[in-house]
Enzyme design. Structure first.
Site, short mmCIF file in Angstrom:
data_model
loop_
_atom_site.label_atom_id
_atom_site.label_comp_id
_atom_site.label_asym_id
_atom_site.label_seq_id
_atom_site.Cartn_x
_atom_site.Cartn_y
_atom_site.Cartn_z
N ASN A 194 0.87 -1.18 0.00
CA ASN A 194 0.00 0.00 0.00
C ASN A 194 0.90 1.22 0.00
O ASN A 194 1.46 1.59 1.03
CB ASN A 194 -0.89 -0.03 1.26
CG ASN A 194 -1.75 1.21 1.39
OD1 ASN A 194 -1.80 2.04 0.48
ND2 ASN A 194 -2.43 1.35 2.52
N LYS B 21 0.15 4.18 -0.22
CA LYS B 21 -0.48 5.36 0.38
C LYS B 21 -0.26 6.58 -0.53
O LYS B 21 -0.14 6.40 -1.74
CB LYS B 21 0.02 5.57 1.82
CG LYS B 21 -0.16 4.28 2.65
CD LYS B 21 0.02 4.46 4.12
CE LYS B 21 -0.20 3.12 4.83
NZ LYS B 21 -0.10 3.22 6.28
N HIS C 269 -9.57 1.22 5.06
CA HIS C 269 -8.28 1.39 5.73
C HIS C 269 -8.47 2.32 6.93
O HIS C 269 -9.27 3.27 6.87
CB HIS C 269 -7.26 1.97 4.75
CG HIS C 269 -5.86 1.91 5.30
ND1 HIS C 269 -5.40 2.83 6.22
CD2 HIS C 269 -4.86 1.02 5.10
CE1 HIS C 269 -4.15 2.50 6.55
NE2 HIS C 269 -3.79 1.42 5.89
N GLU D 194 -6.82 4.68 8.02
CA GLU D 194 -6.60 6.11 7.73
C GLU D 194 -7.85 6.73 7.11
O GLU D 194 -8.18 7.88 7.38
CB GLU D 194 -5.37 6.26 6.82
CG GLU D 194 -4.09 6.00 7.61
CD GLU D 194 -2.92 5.46 6.81
OE1 GLU D 194 -2.96 5.51 5.56
OE2 GLU D 194 -1.97 4.94 7.44
N GLU E 113 -5.24 -4.81 10.70
CA GLU E 113 -4.24 -3.77 10.88
C GLU E 113 -4.52 -3.04 12.19
O GLU E 113 -5.34 -2.11 12.21
CB GLU E 113 -4.28 -2.78 9.71
CG GLU E 113 -3.95 -3.40 8.38
CD GLU E 113 -3.37 -2.38 7.40
OE1 GLU E 113 -2.30 -2.67 6.87
OE2 GLU E 113 -3.95 -1.30 7.22
N GLY F 257 2.63 2.36 10.83
CA GLY F 257 3.56 3.47 10.66
C GLY F 257 4.31 3.84 11.92
O GLY F 257 4.93 4.90 11.99
N SER G 89 3.60 -2.07 10.42
CA SER G 89 5.04 -2.15 10.64
C SER G 89 5.61 -3.52 10.29
O SER G 89 6.54 -4.00 10.94
CB SER G 89 5.39 -1.77 12.08
OG SER G 89 4.99 -0.42 12.33
P1 13P Z 1 3.08 0.41 7.70
O1 13P Z 1 3.59 -0.87 7.08
O2 13P Z 1 3.80 1.62 7.20
O3 13P Z 1 3.01 0.33 9.19
O4 13P Z 1 1.57 0.59 7.17
C1 13P Z 1 0.70 -0.46 7.26
C2 13P Z 1 -0.52 -0.13 6.50
O5 13P Z 1 -1.28 0.73 6.88
C3 13P Z 1 -0.77 -0.86 5.24
O6 13P Z 1 -2.04 -0.61 4.77
#
Ligand code: 13P
Length: 245
Positions: free
Chosen positions: A8, A10, A88, A90, A160, A166, A204
């Site tokens: 992803n 982002k 997601h 976010e 997640e 992150g 992560s």
């Molecule tokens: P990270 O791998 O940067 O922690 O992000 C995970 C994520 O949100 C994947 O959709």
């Protein structure tokens, strides 16, 4: 089940940076690889290493029409997407997406022959309050309610934990084992057999912890944020997924 590893990206990338990143990627046998790119780059990714599937990070719940700024499932399908992330954390936290909307987006994705990657997971406060599975059950239930059992069998679930995204701090093997086991039990209680729906872990995930996490029962792949922007890291994670028994 063949493991699935989805990157992803982002809201990252540029034409030049993507070109560079794509140069370092290639298919790894025994694992399904997907790149979920920002919408404008789906065109660029029409040309990508063979064997890598394409995905999007979000979609409109609407078919077409006067919805300024939205991108429809039909458009994503036309650009060759086979996966679409929905719900997601976010999007839930920063853009106010609720459980019911996530369900409607999953419907739109399936209607166009693509696979929704339904993200679920608790915040730290919810974990500390002992609400992990009640939150995830509510999130999954909202999608199940609109899809029904037959369509629910076609989704991918991504666990997640919000506090692990992150932060550099992934959930522990024990935590992942517990939640993935509970999600599997939830699916089975709703008539979906163990080998029908893949459950990905995200948060992560990186080369250093990939092998240990992929070895956990009911971890059928990963959803990778930061590490998917570094070619050699994403490749190492994909190899770990292929090697895990
Ligand atoms: P990270 O791998 O940067 O922690 O992000 C995970 C994520 O949100 C994947 O959709």
């Amino acid at each position: 089940m063949t493991r699935l590893v989805a990157g992803n990206w982002k809201m990252n990338g540029s034409l030049a940076a993507n070109r560079e990143l794509l140069r370092s990627l290639s298919a790894v046998s025994g694992v399904e690889m997907v790149i979920c790119a920002p919408f404008p780059y789906l065109a660029q990714l029409q040309k990508r290493p063979e064997g890598l599937a394409l995905g999007a990070q979000d979609v409109s719940e609407f078919e077409e029409g006067a919805y300024t700024g939205e991108v429809s499932a039909a458009m994503l399908a036309e650009f060759g997407c086979s996966y679409v992330i929905v719900g997601h954390s976010e999007r839930r936290a920063l853009f106010g997406e609720g459980d019911a909307l996530v369900g409607r987006k999953a419907v739109a994705v399936l209607a166009h022959g693509m696979v929704p990657v339904v993200c679920v997971g608790e915040t730290l406060a919810e974990r500390e309050a002992g609400e992990v599975m009640s939150v995830i059950g509510r999130q999954l239930g909202a999608v199940f309610d609109v899809l029904g059992r037959a369509s629910m069998r076609k989704v991918v679930v991504a666990y997640e934990p919000v506090w692990a995204i992150g932060t550099g701090r992934s959930a522990s093997v024990e935590q992942v084992a517990a939640v993935h086991g509970d999600i599997r039990a939830w699916l089975e209680a709703n008539g979906i057999a163990g080998d029908e729906v893949r459950i990905l872990y995200g948060g992560s995930l990186k080369p250093e912890n990939a092998a240990a996490l992929f070895a956990v029962p009911n971890v059928d792949g990963g959803l990778i944020g930061g590490a998917s922007l570094i070619g050699e890291d994403f490749m190492a994670i994909c190899r770990a997924a292929a090697d895990a028994v």
